[in-house]
Design an enzyme around this catalytic site. Structure first.
Site, PDB file in Angstrom:
ATOM      1  N   ASP A 173       3.692  -8.334  -6.230  1.00  0.00           N
ATOM      2  CA  ASP A 173       4.721  -9.260  -7.221  1.00  0.00           C
ATOM      3  C   ASP A 173       3.684 -10.268  -8.585  1.00  0.00           C
ATOM      4  O   ASP A 173       2.659 -10.434  -7.984  1.00  0.00           O
ATOM      5  CB  ASP A 173       5.174 -10.174  -6.749  1.00  0.00           C
ATOM      6  CG  ASP A 173       6.009 -10.709  -7.562  1.00  0.00           C
ATOM      7  OD1 ASP A 173       7.139 -10.162  -8.327  1.00  0.00           O
ATOM      8  OD2 ASP A 173       7.422 -11.584  -6.869  1.00  0.00           O
ATOM      9  N   GLY A 174       3.982  -9.508  -9.497  1.00  0.00           N
ATOM     10  CA  GLY A 174       3.674 -10.913 -10.379  1.00  0.00           C
ATOM     11  C   GLY A 174       3.289  -9.985 -12.107  1.00  0.00           C
ATOM     12  O   GLY A 174       2.807 -10.575 -12.835  1.00  0.00           O
TER      13      GLY A 174
ATOM     14  N   ARG B 125       5.301  -5.406 -20.067  1.00  0.00           N
ATOM     15  CA  ARG B 125       5.185  -5.288 -18.727  1.00  0.00           C
ATOM     16  C   ARG B 125       4.483  -4.276 -18.422  1.00  0.00           C
ATOM     17  O   ARG B 125       3.660  -4.515 -17.572  1.00  0.00           O
ATOM     18  CB  ARG B 125       6.783  -5.249 -18.520  1.00  0.00           C
ATOM     19  CG  ARG B 125       7.416  -6.202 -18.622  1.00  0.00           C
ATOM     20  CD  ARG B 125       8.794  -6.677 -17.871  1.00  0.00           C
ATOM     21  NE  ARG B 125       8.934  -6.095 -16.697  1.00  0.00           N
ATOM     22  CZ  ARG B 125       9.085  -6.914 -15.598  1.00  0.00           C
ATOM     23  NH1 ARG B 125       8.555  -8.459 -16.248  1.00  0.00           N
ATOM     24  NH2 ARG B 125       8.600  -6.926 -14.425  1.00  0.00           N
TER      25      ARG B 125
ATOM     26  N   HIS C  90       1.977  -3.493 -14.882  1.00  0.00           N
ATOM     27  CA  HIS C  90       1.948  -2.486 -14.025  1.00  0.00           C
ATOM     28  C   HIS C  90       0.088  -1.744 -13.697  1.00  0.00           C
ATOM     29  O   HIS C  90       0.265  -1.597 -12.885  1.00  0.00           O
ATOM     30  CB  HIS C  90       3.181  -1.401 -14.208  1.00  0.00           C
ATOM     31  CG  HIS C  90       4.466  -2.461 -13.781  1.00  0.00           C
ATOM     32  ND1 HIS C  90       4.377  -3.081 -12.886  1.00  0.00           N
ATOM     33  CD2 HIS C  90       5.565  -2.077 -15.099  1.00  0.00           C
ATOM     34  CE1 HIS C  90       5.945  -3.645 -13.176  1.00  0.00           C
ATOM     35  NE2 HIS C  90       6.723  -2.853 -14.320  1.00  0.00           N
TER      36      HIS C  90
ATOM     37  N   THR D  91      14.183  -0.379  -3.639  1.00  0.00           N
ATOM     38  CA  THR D  91      15.824   0.551  -4.198  1.00  0.00           C
ATOM     39  C   THR D  91      16.317  -0.486  -5.149  1.00  0.00           C
ATOM     40  O   THR D  91      17.191   0.308  -6.110  1.00  0.00           O
ATOM     41  CB  THR D  91      16.687   0.789  -2.699  1.00  0.00           C
ATOM     42  OG1 THR D  91      16.237  -0.973  -2.492  1.00  0.00           O
ATOM     43  CG2 THR D  91      16.232   1.981  -1.969  1.00  0.00           C
TER      44      THR D  91
ATOM     45  N   TRP E 293      15.648   0.233  -9.258  1.00  0.00           N
ATOM     46  CA  TRP E 293      16.141   0.851 -10.921  1.00  0.00           C
ATOM     47  C   TRP E 293      17.304   0.180 -11.453  1.00  0.00           C
ATOM     48  O   TRP E 293      17.202   0.551 -11.981  1.00  0.00           O
ATOM     49  CB  TRP E 293      17.237   1.892  -9.932  1.00  0.00           C
ATOM     50  CG  TRP E 293      16.417   2.887  -8.578  1.00  0.00           C
ATOM     51  CD1 TRP E 293      16.292   2.584  -7.653  1.00  0.00           C
ATOM     52  CD2 TRP E 293      15.804   3.770  -9.240  1.00  0.00           C
ATOM     53  NE1 TRP E 293      15.689   3.958  -6.686  1.00  0.00           N
ATOM     54  CE2 TRP E 293      15.076   4.952  -7.785  1.00  0.00           C
ATOM     55  CE3 TRP E 293      15.252   4.521 -10.661  1.00  0.00           C
ATOM     56  CZ2 TRP E 293      14.599   5.546  -7.408  1.00  0.00           C
ATOM     57  CZ3 TRP E 293      14.633   6.060 -10.323  1.00  0.00           C
ATOM     58  CH2 TRP E 293      13.825   6.355  -8.727  1.00  0.00           C
TER      59      TRP E 293
ATOM     60  N   LEU F 244      -8.400   4.749   7.029  1.00  0.00           N
ATOM     61  CA  LEU F 244      -7.458   3.651   6.434  1.00  0.00           C
ATOM     62  C   LEU F 244      -5.729   4.136   6.315  1.00  0.00           C
ATOM     63  O   LEU F 244      -5.423   5.387   4.983  1.00  0.00           O
ATOM     64  CB  LEU F 244      -7.462   2.616   5.173  1.00  0.00           C
ATOM     65  CG  LEU F 244      -6.554   1.607   4.532  1.00  0.00           C
ATOM     66  CD1 LEU F 244      -5.825   0.618   5.739  1.00  0.00           C
ATOM     67  CD2 LEU F 244      -7.073   1.616   3.310  1.00  0.00           C
TER      68      LEU F 244
ATOM     69  N   SER G 132      13.031 -10.047   0.238  1.00  0.00           N
ATOM     70  CA  SER G 132      13.311  -9.293  -0.677  1.00  0.00           C
ATOM     71  C   SER G 132      13.119  -7.421  -0.162  1.00  0.00           C
ATOM     72  O   SER G 132      13.145  -6.786  -0.681  1.00  0.00           O
ATOM     73  CB  SER G 132      12.197  -9.247  -1.942  1.00  0.00           C
ATOM     74  OG  SER G 132      11.798  -9.933  -2.774  1.00  0.00           O
TER      75      SER G 132
HETATM   76  C1  FPP Z   1       6.214  -6.521  -9.283  1.00  0.00           C
HETATM   77  O1  FPP Z   1       6.341  -7.386 -10.734  1.00  0.00           O
HETATM   78  C2  FPP Z   1       6.145  -4.964  -9.065  1.00  0.00           C
HETATM   79  C3  FPP Z   1       6.699  -3.673  -8.815  1.00  0.00           C
HETATM   80  C4  FPP Z   1       8.201  -4.174  -8.901  1.00  0.00           C
HETATM   81  C5  FPP Z   1       5.912  -2.886  -8.424  1.00  0.00           C
HETATM   82  C6  FPP Z   1       4.625  -2.893  -8.165  1.00  0.00           C
HETATM   83  C7  FPP Z   1       3.814  -2.132  -8.667  1.00  0.00           C
HETATM   84  C8  FPP Z   1       2.213  -1.761  -8.623  1.00  0.00           C
HETATM   85  C9  FPP Z   1       2.095  -2.350  -7.681  1.00  0.00           C
HETATM   86  C10 FPP Z   1       1.615  -1.161  -9.488  1.00  0.00           C
HETATM   87  C11 FPP Z   1       1.339   0.417  -9.116  1.00  0.00           C
HETATM   88  C12 FPP Z   1       1.874   0.669  -7.761  1.00  0.00           C
HETATM   89  C13 FPP Z   1       1.393   2.070  -8.135  1.00  0.00           C
HETATM   90  C14 FPP Z   1       1.090   2.925  -6.021  1.00  0.00           C
HETATM   91  C15 FPP Z   1       0.474   2.781  -8.631  1.00  0.00           C
HETATM   92  P1  FPP Z   1       7.078  -7.279 -11.392  1.00  0.00           P
HETATM   93  O2  FPP Z   1       8.027  -6.637 -12.470  1.00  0.00           O
HETATM   94  O3  FPP Z   1       8.250  -7.568 -10.348  1.00  0.00           O
HETATM   95  O4  FPP Z   1       6.419  -8.468 -11.683  1.00  0.00           O
HETATM   96  P2  FPP Z   1       7.336  -9.941 -12.377  1.00  0.00           P
HETATM   97  O5  FPP Z   1       8.382 -10.923 -10.926  1.00  0.00           O
HETATM   98  O6  FPP Z   1       6.195 -10.976 -13.022  1.00  0.00           O
HETATM   99  O7  FPP Z   1       8.269  -9.329 -13.200  1.00  0.00           O
END
Ligand code: FPP
Length: 255
Positions: A33-34, A46, A50, A79, A82, A144, A209
């Site tokens: 997260d984050g 954003r 990612h 889910t 989206w 792994l 979550s």
């Molecule tokens: C949470 O951060 C992260 C996600 C919803 C997506 C997770 C994605 C990755 C770890 C990178 C991509 C992964 C791969 C396998 C290519 P957030 O967007 O909720 O951050 P925030 O809470 O600060 O808004």
């Protein structure tokens, strides 16, 4: 040098990292997260967060391989995700395709086995194709097990299992009295994967979550304040050290 070559190179030092720990969790689950906040803090879109997040994931995969973790399960797209703006969803899907494509190109020697968990049919076709390809390519590996949860929701998974059980009962292949935990687990997306020993969530948030709701019944939790793109092997090492000190009783008494 590609990231997966680094995995292979680092695997040569596997023993060193393993020796740092008295016991390694067999299965680590992660809520990364984050990413968004990481980007916002820097005045960046954003999607840049990612992208950095996907690089952090590679570092963590390397570290876990080296440490001898057997299963690493990552919540990459839920889910509920989206609901985000289409531009962000599209960027995440492209990033996932890229991640899997690079894994394919650079995987040689890493011995990582990739599996995608979730409602794969609801994902874009291009991503589905990459998933099939990379799962097939890495299917023979025995290092792994990297499980990437995509279009995954714990509630959806439980409903899916309930429906499968109902079909078996209706067709006469299963008696109601025969429905037990083992039977139910065999209908989950994670069938055959042991329950997580340790769940790590980054960014200071402390909630589950909709992640692995059934599987986390006795999982140890560890929360990290760092935003996911800032996470590396040292944070995982800290989590494993903390895990070693936990007294897991599974509802029983201390041994
Ligand atoms: C949470 O951060 C992260 C996600 C919803 C997506 C997770 C994605 C990755 C770890 C990178 C991509 C992964 C791969 C396998 C290519 P957030 O967007 O909720 O951050 P925030 O809470 O600060 O808004």
């Amino acid at each position: 040098m590609g990231i997966w070559d680094s995995v292979a190179r680092l695997l040569g030092r596997k023993k060193d990292i393993k020796q740092e720990f008295a016991s390694i969790p067999k299965h680590i689950a992660i809520i990364p997260d984050g990413n968004g906040r990481w980007a916002k803090k820097r005045g960046l879109p954003r999607n840049v967060g990612h992208r950095e997040g996907s690089m952090a994931l590679k570092k963590v995969v390397i570290y876990c391989s080296e440490a001898g973790v057997k299963y690493l399960t990552v919540y990459a797209f839920s889910t509920e995700n989206w609901k985000r703006p289409k531009s962000e969803v599209d960027a995440l899907m492209s990033l996932l395709v890229e991640f899997l494509r690079n894994a394919e190109k650079e995987l040689d020697g890493s011995n990582v086995k990739i599996k995608v968990i979730g409602d794969v049919k609801g994902l874009p076709e291009e991503l589905q194709k990459e998933i099939i390809r990379v799962e097939k390519l890495t299917g023979i590996n025995n290092g792994l097990n990297l499980n990437i949860c995509l279009n995954y929701g714990g509630r959806l998974e439980l409903l899916h299992a309930v429906k499968e059980i109902a079909v078996k009962v209706k067709s006469g292949n299963l008696k109601i009295d025969e429905i037990d935990e083992r039977q139910f687990e065999s209908c989950l997306y994670t069938s055959g994967i042991p329950e997580p020993d340790l769940l790590i969530r980054t960014s200071g948030e402390q909630r589950i979550s909709n992640f692995l709701l059934w599987q986390c019944a006795y999982t140890e939790f560890w929360f990290i304040n760092e935003l996911w793109p800032d996470v590396n092997g040292s944070h995982i090492a800290e989590a494993i050290k903390a895990y070693e000190k936990r007294n897991r009783r599974f509802g029983g008494l201390e041994q």
